[in-house]
Design a protein around this motif. Sequence first.
Motif, mmCIF file in Angstrom:
data_model
loop_
_atom_site.group_PDB
_atom_site.id
_atom_site.type_symbol
_atom_site.label_atom_id
_atom_site.label_comp_id
_atom_site.label_asym_id
_atom_site.label_seq_id
_atom_site.Cartn_x
_atom_site.Cartn_y
_atom_site.Cartn_z
ATOM 1 N N LEU A 174 0.821 -1.204 0.000
ATOM 2 C CA LEU A 174 0.000 0.000 0.000
ATOM 3 C C LEU A 174 0.859 1.261 0.000
ATOM 4 C CD1 LEU A 174 -3.018 0.507 -0.061
ATOM 5 C CD2 LEU A 174 -2.993 0.722 2.423
ATOM 6 N N VAL A 175 1.995 1.244 0.727
ATOM 7 C CA VAL A 175 2.888 2.399 0.755
ATOM 8 C C VAL A 175 3.432 2.669 -0.642
ATOM 9 C CG1 VAL A 175 5.044 3.339 1.656
ATOM 10 C CG2 VAL A 175 3.501 2.113 3.176
ATOM 11 N N TYR A 176 3.852 1.613 -1.347
ATOM 12 C CA TYR A 176 4.337 1.797 -2.714
ATOM 13 C C TYR A 176 3.234 2.335 -3.620
ATOM 14 C CZ TYR A 176 8.880 -0.375 -1.972
ATOM 15 O OH TYR A 176 10.154 -0.642 -1.556
ATOM 16 N N SER B 69 6.664 0.072 -9.204
ATOM 17 C CA SER B 69 5.722 -0.973 -9.609
ATOM 18 C C SER B 69 6.322 -2.357 -9.405
ATOM 19 C CB SER B 69 5.325 -0.781 -11.078
ATOM 20 O OG SER B 69 4.438 -1.797 -11.495
ATOM 21 N N PHE B 70 7.616 -2.493 -9.730
ATOM 22 C CA PHE B 70 8.310 -3.767 -9.496
ATOM 23 C C PHE B 70 8.305 -4.120 -8.013
ATOM 24 C CE2 PHE B 70 12.338 -5.568 -7.962
ATOM 25 C CZ PHE B 70 12.232 -6.844 -8.489
ATOM 26 N N LEU B 71 8.706 -3.143 -7.182
ATOM 27 C CA LEU B 71 8.777 -3.384 -5.737
ATOM 28 C C LEU B 71 7.402 -3.684 -5.154
ATOM 29 C CD1 LEU B 71 11.279 -0.516 -4.875
ATOM 30 C CD2 LEU B 71 11.771 -2.971 -4.823
ATOM 31 N N MET B 72 6.377 -2.966 -5.615
ATOM 32 C CA MET B 72 5.014 -3.209 -5.147
ATOM 33 C C MET B 72 4.556 -4.614 -5.516
ATOM 34 S SD MET B 72 1.464 -1.348 -6.319
ATOM 35 C CE MET B 72 1.452 -2.308 -7.849
ATOM 36 N N THR B 73 4.880 -5.036 -6.726
ATOM 37 C CA THR B 73 4.453 -6.352 -7.198
ATOM 38 C C THR B 73 5.135 -7.475 -6.428
ATOM 39 O OG1 THR B 73 4.037 -5.463 -9.406
ATOM 40 C CG2 THR B 73 4.295 -7.848 -9.224
#
Length: 316
Positions: A166-168, A185-189
């Motif tokens: 959610l933070v990303y 987006s990569f880190l969130m995924t």
Amino acid sequence: MFHHSKDLQFNARVSKPDPRFATLLLEQFGGENGELAAAMQYFSQAFAAKQPFPDKYDLLMDIATEEFSHLEIVGATIQMLLKGVNGELKDAADQSEIMGVLDGKAAKENIIHQAMSNPQFGVLSGGGPRLTNSQGVPWCASYIHSNGDLTVDLRSNIASESRAKLVYEYLMQFTDDPYVKDTLSFLMTREVAHFEMFQAALATIEPNYPPGVLQADPRFTNQYFNLSQGESARGPWNEGNMPITGKSWDYIAEPLAHVKETQGLQDREKGIEKEMKLTEKMNKELSKIKSAEITSAEPKGVAQWSNYDGNGQEKS
């Protein structure tokens, strides 16, 4: 043993300096829901899992190591977003690319106000990421949740990945840089992927409810107390059957009257004695099983953490 590869897991890029967003991104470097917190949480949890759950130890160490890789990506991105700051602080000449952002007193003050939550960032670090959140609060070990019970730890991890995701998601709304958005987006995924991994690992442990060893007291398990005034909401959390145990919810519409009538919840319902004896029996049985699960996995004699012969067997 860790071996550092100088190549990032994901090719992080930045199109232009943005000290304001670099300050915000510190939240995922040294914040409560950031990558360092996740890495240290899974790393510390892994030790208790090593003997009884070697497969989960492997999972936790793999994901912890990946979180360190993500910390590296976040730190590198912050550094690139601060391009020119370090050199500019050491040379007052208006030559660096960052001066396009900080041109003039008004512009400088505007940047400080935009990053008001942590204005000491550039002053103290000289253009490098620090282990603080976006408010400038230092990273703290109290962010870590490690209870020594794998089912509890895995549930904590599922929640941690949810918060980090959610933070990303929020951070992506504060940058227009397509390269930075791609990295976020990569880190969130990957947070979503880790959520799935922990969820799958939890499902392999039976029983995993309730958390820990002791069963819930059957006198109080299914009671829902209507403790708010006004219109009351009903749903699967207080009507029908409980989602895991299948017991039917006992909706207590008037809690104060109920507490008085039952002498502070001391009066027992008919038939509850049998269920309480069964619960006590399950407590004893599960205590033996859980205890044996750990003690039987511990090596006899000299303890040795690693095997160096490559086949996973103890050397004699």
